[in-house]
Design a protein around this motif. Structure first.
Motif, PDB file in Angstrom:
ATOM      1  N   LEU A 115      -2.704   4.557  -2.264  1.00 31.49           N
ATOM      2  CA  LEU A 115      -1.531   4.371  -3.084  1.00 31.49           C
ATOM      3  C   LEU A 115      -0.275   6.071  -2.200  1.00 31.49           C
ATOM      4  O   LEU A 115      -2.129   7.208  -2.705  1.00 31.49           O
ATOM      5  CB  LEU A 115      -1.414   4.455  -4.415  1.00 31.49           C
ATOM      6  CG  LEU A 115      -1.856   2.769  -4.489  1.00 31.49           C
ATOM      7  CD1 LEU A 115      -1.458   3.181  -6.329  1.00 31.49           C
ATOM      8  CD2 LEU A 115      -0.411   2.145  -4.193  1.00 31.49           C
ATOM      9  N   ASN A 116      -0.166   6.438  -2.490  1.00 30.27           N
ATOM     10  CA  ASN A 116       0.783   7.584  -1.708  1.00 30.27           C
ATOM     11  C   ASN A 116       0.212   8.436  -0.966  1.00 30.27           C
ATOM     12  O   ASN A 116      -0.584   9.485   0.012  1.00 30.27           O
ATOM     13  CB  ASN A 116       0.085   8.709  -2.842  1.00 30.27           C
ATOM     14  CG  ASN A 116       0.830   9.753  -2.461  1.00 30.27           C
ATOM     15  OD1 ASN A 116       2.198   9.821  -2.298  1.00 30.27           O
ATOM     16  ND2 ASN A 116       0.777  11.253  -3.714  1.00 30.27           N
ATOM     17  N   SER A 139       2.541   7.203   6.024  1.00 30.26           N
ATOM     18  CA  SER A 139       2.705   6.425   7.085  1.00 30.26           C
ATOM     19  C   SER A 139       2.121   6.770   8.187  1.00 30.26           C
ATOM     20  O   SER A 139       1.542   5.909   9.089  1.00 30.26           O
ATOM     21  CB  SER A 139       3.485   5.939   7.608  1.00 30.26           C
ATOM     22  OG  SER A 139       4.793   7.113   6.869  1.00 30.26           O
ATOM     23  N   ASP A 165       1.390  11.339   0.841  1.00 28.94           N
ATOM     24  CA  ASP A 165       2.543  11.706   0.947  1.00 28.94           C
ATOM     25  C   ASP A 165       4.004  12.676   0.067  1.00 28.94           C
ATOM     26  O   ASP A 165       3.544  14.181   0.095  1.00 28.94           O
ATOM     27  CB  ASP A 165       2.804  10.336   1.386  1.00 28.94           C
ATOM     28  CG  ASP A 165       4.538   9.846   2.224  1.00 28.94           C
ATOM     29  OD1 ASP A 165       4.836   8.608   2.417  1.00 28.94           O
ATOM     30  OD2 ASP A 165       4.856  11.524   2.344  1.00 28.94           O
ATOM     31  N   ALA A 166       3.975  11.820  -1.015  1.00 23.00           N
ATOM     32  CA  ALA A 166       4.995  12.603  -2.251  1.00 23.00           C
ATOM     33  C   ALA A 166       4.521  13.766  -3.013  1.00 23.00           C
ATOM     34  O   ALA A 166       4.452  14.982  -2.927  1.00 23.00           O
ATOM     35  CB  ALA A 166       5.285  11.640  -3.006  1.00 23.00           C
ATOM     36  N   ASP A 167       3.361  14.006  -3.575  1.00 20.86           N
ATOM     37  CA  ASP A 167       2.105  14.775  -4.141  1.00 20.86           C
ATOM     38  C   ASP A 167       0.437  14.812  -3.237  1.00 20.86           C
ATOM     39  O   ASP A 167       0.381  14.520  -2.652  1.00 20.86           O
ATOM     40  CB  ASP A 167       2.661  14.828  -5.335  1.00 20.86           C
ATOM     41  CG  ASP A 167       1.804  14.108  -6.360  1.00 20.86           C
ATOM     42  OD1 ASP A 167       1.306  13.350  -4.906  1.00 20.86           O
ATOM     43  OD2 ASP A 167       2.562  12.962  -7.448  1.00 20.86           O
ATOM     44  N   GLN A 188      -1.824  13.900  -5.055  1.00 22.44           N
ATOM     45  CA  GLN A 188      -2.831  13.127  -5.401  1.00 22.44           C
ATOM     46  C   GLN A 188      -3.256  11.449  -4.083  1.00 22.44           C
ATOM     47  O   GLN A 188      -2.088  11.351  -3.634  1.00 22.44           O
ATOM     48  CB  GLN A 188      -2.664  12.589  -6.426  1.00 22.44           C
ATOM     49  CG  GLN A 188      -2.568  13.277  -7.909  1.00 22.44           C
ATOM     50  CD  GLN A 188      -2.702  13.111  -9.128  1.00 22.44           C
ATOM     51  OE1 GLN A 188      -1.667  12.210  -8.843  1.00 22.44           O
ATOM     52  NE2 GLN A 188      -2.837  13.936 -10.357  1.00 22.44           N
TER      53      GLN A 188
END
Lengths: 404, 176
Positions: B28-29, B32, B55-57, B59
């Motif tokens: 997860l996260n 790509s 990606d988003a943060d 973790q």
């Protein structure tokens, strides 16, 4: 045909009483929801869809993700309007409902209808978007109804925060005579990503456009959905197969260019040796090699088919009338061919191993009409060609064969 | 040489990459373009140009199921100085965790990576907690420099297998 679990968030706030989308905003929404559910379940029978309402007394899940279309249609019945939409809570509850889906292999998707004015800041929406992306949830936004200033930009910011590889979409639907569902049909929300286009959507779009032509495969999915589905699936399979074949051809081309020496099959050995011209400087030598390879190929094939007669083609052509001279000729021919093969096939192809294999040689010998494997001259020949240790084993075998 | 000794596998332990069930591995996260295979798969993980990035943060939540039950002895995580992971929590046999419930369960082990570990020195785990591991979840909580993106170049798991039935080896008894 992506396997997906979808949660649809419906706006049933007071703003939905407005009639700028015929027949009323809420009814248009309900029609759109029905169409989406149908499209999702038809594109993949294992897809599940759930519905929740964001306004009213609070966020309420009407039906958890299910593939039963009837349940979904039934829950849309008798919904009441009122209250204010709680977008953030709605999305969070949708996320939770998806997290507890039964089939964990399904991709997660939320479709949210935003009809009332947005009272959130951009930052809050972006934080929600990032959280969705982190948990790999895709988001589709239908922006309709109230359009206060800043709403489209805020929703675009939300989309940008959540979007991962274009799996999320946004549609802005201005008020007008066209039904909300008709506008939605042509959007990626309906048609899915890439070649996940559902025949359902295509047929519905065609029907809405007023013509009965232009079906994918000349079959009306409404009349015969199974046939349309079967045709579509077989076309996708064919496409996938062609892609795989093209990929394989590209790989083989790459392999030949390298001229791999460690060929695993005799066919590859032939091809590899044809390509590696460095191993064979002279032109006629190459021709010889190819002839030998063909002959050796035939031998290997013949041996595997237990047909020893054709295996003699390369080794001996002479008539086996006189056993003494035949033995000598045979010995000479064998030696020649073994030497040739040992020299030419310097790579570790199976050909050289086959010829040097004791059992192969003796089985050919035993099948020759004029040759007696127990003859001392033949034994000496065998001993000279191969190691001593294997001879004893071979004596038993040719004996049994000559007894036939 | 010190660097060779630090990356040598402990006696009796094997690299568990062969026992990973690749069809169900999840992360997860992950970004790509920089996905989990870059850090975990044989060949990719030794290429320093390929890495796993968040990606988003910062973790990352990595779920690794195994094809048979294993005992996990140690884990080696390689990453850059600044963006490499710092706090790593390991959960054994917890399926389908999400970021929301990582803090609901106590981890089977929790490790703070030093810069030596980031160069490839394996971290020895609480062996008793990993005696019967069917799947491993690795939660990378933050990174060394507090950056927005965490980067992992290599994840190697060391341990031994427990002899369990490999369903592929089961053959029907021929009836005469």
């Amino acid at each position: 045909m992506v396997l997906e679990a979808t949660m649809i968030c419906i706006d049933n706030s007071e703003w939905m009483r407005n009639g700028d989308y015929p027949p009323s905003r809420f009814q248009a929404q309900a029609d759109a929801v029905n169409l989406i559910c149908g499209a999702k379940t038809q594109s993949n029978p294992e897809n599940t869809v759930g519905v929740l309402t964001m306004a009213g007394k609070g966020v309420r899940v009407l039906v958890t993700p299910t593939s039963d279309l009837g349940k979904i249609l039934a829950c849309m019945h008798g919904l009441e309007l009122g209250g204010e939409t709680n977008l953030t809570a709605g999305i969070q509850v949708a996320q939770l409902a998806l997290k507890h889906r039964q089939n964990k292999k399904q991709q997660q998707r939320i479709i949210v209808f935003v009809g009332s004015p947005l009272k959130y800041e951009k930052k809050v929406l972006e934080a929600i978007g990032r959280k969705l992306k982190k948990n790999s949830v895709a988001l589709d936004i239908v922006d309709f109804g109230e359009s206060d200033d800043g709403k489209p930009e805020k929703l675009e910011a939300l989309l940008a925060a959540v979007n991962n590889n274009d799996s999320s979409h946004i549609v802005h639907v201005p008020p007008g005579p066209n039904a909300l569902s008709d506008v939605l049909i042509s959007t990626p929300i309906f048609t899915g990503d890439g070649d996940g286009g559902s025949g359902f959507a295509a047929a519905a779009a065609a029907a809405a456009a007023g013509g009965m032509t232009g079906f994918d495969f000349g079959v009306d999915p409404n009349i015969d959905p199974e046939l349309a589905l079967a045709l579509r699936v077989s076309m996708e399979e064919e496409r996938a197969r062609q892609e795989a074949a093209a990929k394989k051809a590209a790989e083989e081309a790459a392999k030949q260019e390298k001229g791999g020496n460690q060929a695993s099959s005799s066919h590859d050995a032939t091809m590899a040796e044809q390509d590696s011209g460095s191993a064979l400087p002279a032109e006629d030598k190459r021709v010889n090699l190819m002839d030998d390879d063909d002959a050796l190929l035939e031998q290997a094939l013949a041996l595997s088919m237990n047909d020893a007669k054709s295996g003699n083609v390369a080794i001996v052509d002479a008539d086996m009338s006189d056993s003494a001279t035949a033995d000598q000729d045979l010995a000479f021919a064998l030696q020649l061919s073994v030497q040739d093969s040992a020299k030419d096939l310097s790579t570790q192809s199976e050909m050289s191993e086959v010829l040097e294999d004791q059992s192969f040689v003796s089985s050919i010998l035993s099948s020759l009409p004029g040759v007696d494997p127990n003859d001392p001259s033949v034994k000496d020949l065998l001993a000279s060609l191969q190691g001593q240790s294997e001879q004893k084993k071979k004596e038993d075998k040719p004996e049994s064969e000559s007894d036939k | 040489m010190a660097s060779v000794a630090s990356s040598a596998i402990q006696r009796g332990q094997v690299d568990l990459v062969d026992f990973v069930d690749w069809s169900s591995v999840e992360c997860l996260n992950q970004s790509s373009t920089h996905s989990l295979a870059n850090a975990l798969k044989q060949g990719y993980r030794d290429d320093d140009g390929l890495h796993l990035a968040s990606d988003a943060d910062e973790q990352l939540l990595i779920y690794i199921p195994f094809m048979q039950v294993v005992k996990l002895h140690s884990v080696a995580i390689k990453g850059p100085e600044e963006e490499g992971p710092r706090t790593v929590k390991l959960f054994s046999n917890k399926e389908h965790m999400g970021f929301s419930n990582v803090n609901d369960y106590p981890p089977s082990d929790s490790v703070v990576l030093s810069s030596e570990n980031l160069k490839g020195k394996p971290v020895i785990l609480k062996y008793v907690k990993f005696q019967n591991v069917r799947s491993l979840t690795i939660f990378i909580e933050d990174n060394q420099g507090g950056n927005d993106i965490s980067i992992v170049q290599k994840i190697a798991l060391f341990g031994t297998t427990v002899d369990t039935t490999n369903m592929k080896d089961l053959k029907k008894i021929e009836e005469h």
